[in-house]
Scaffold this motif. Sequence first.
Motif, mmCIF file in Angstrom:
data_model
loop_
_atom_site.group_PDB
_atom_site.id
_atom_site.type_symbol
_atom_site.label_atom_id
_atom_site.label_comp_id
_atom_site.label_asym_id
_atom_site.label_seq_id
_atom_site.Cartn_x
_atom_site.Cartn_y
_atom_site.Cartn_z
ATOM 1 N N TYR A 16 1.004 -1.111 0.185
ATOM 2 C CA TYR A 16 0.161 -0.164 0.108
ATOM 3 C C TYR A 16 0.591 1.229 -0.062
ATOM 4 O O TYR A 16 0.963 2.490 -0.435
ATOM 5 C CB TYR A 16 -1.046 -0.117 1.639
ATOM 6 C CG TYR A 16 -1.794 0.821 0.852
ATOM 7 C CD1 TYR A 16 -2.858 1.353 0.736
ATOM 8 C CD2 TYR A 16 -1.461 1.814 2.671
ATOM 9 C CE1 TYR A 16 -3.211 3.023 0.517
ATOM 10 C CE2 TYR A 16 -2.097 3.162 2.642
ATOM 11 C CZ TYR A 16 -3.440 3.948 1.919
ATOM 12 O OH TYR A 16 -4.010 4.697 1.944
ATOM 13 N N SER A 20 1.730 0.064 -5.021
ATOM 14 C CA SER A 20 1.244 -1.441 -5.296
ATOM 15 C C SER A 20 -0.731 -1.529 -5.753
ATOM 16 O O SER A 20 -0.832 -2.585 -6.738
ATOM 17 C CB SER A 20 1.540 -2.151 -5.014
ATOM 18 O OG SER A 20 3.380 -1.924 -5.329
ATOM 19 N N ILE A 21 -1.193 -1.456 -4.504
ATOM 20 C CA ILE A 21 -2.545 -1.614 -4.354
ATOM 21 C C ILE A 21 -3.428 -0.384 -3.237
ATOM 22 O O ILE A 21 -2.770 0.267 -2.718
ATOM 23 C CB ILE A 21 -3.123 -2.673 -3.500
ATOM 24 C CG1 ILE A 21 -1.609 -2.776 -1.740
ATOM 25 C CG2 ILE A 21 -2.240 -3.983 -4.240
ATOM 26 C CD1 ILE A 21 -2.584 -3.158 -0.988
ATOM 27 N N ASN A 22 -4.731 -0.070 -4.077
ATOM 28 C CA ASN A 22 -5.404 1.096 -2.961
ATOM 29 C C ASN A 22 -5.660 0.620 -2.169
ATOM 30 O O ASN A 22 -5.076 -0.559 -1.515
ATOM 31 C CB ASN A 22 -6.093 0.632 -4.179
ATOM 32 C CG ASN A 22 -7.677 0.055 -4.122
ATOM 33 O OD1 ASN A 22 -7.921 -0.769 -3.969
ATOM 34 N ND2 ASN A 22 -8.755 0.156 -5.519
ATOM 35 N N GLU A 25 -8.332 -2.366 -0.775
ATOM 36 C CA GLU A 25 -7.676 -4.229 -1.501
ATOM 37 C C GLU A 25 -6.854 -4.238 -0.559
ATOM 38 O O GLU A 25 -6.831 -4.958 0.469
ATOM 39 C CB GLU A 25 -7.035 -4.194 -2.387
ATOM 40 C CG GLU A 25 -6.525 -5.172 -2.910
ATOM 41 C CD GLU A 25 -5.758 -5.504 -3.519
ATOM 42 O OE1 GLU A 25 -5.533 -6.516 -4.414
ATOM 43 O OE2 GLU A 25 -6.037 -4.101 -4.851
#
Length: 76
Positions: A16, A20-22, A25
Amino acid sequence: MQEKQPHPALAIVRLYKTGSINLLEATYRFRFLSGLRLDVSREYLLKVPRRNVIYLKDFKTKQNKLLRRSAKCQEE
């Protein structure tokens, strides 16, 4: 002596943090791995500084100037 392995939930925080991820997620993954409630997980992640955030200083002003300039070019 064995080295302690970091908790798997910290890998989610790292993903995060680097973008790389929101948030959504990351919140669900962090909740699953840590056992924390969803709202607590979200609040924790919101306090993590992100490295991929770019602050656009005076973006609106610059954008308006570009729009005016392109409108002038189209009129000519």
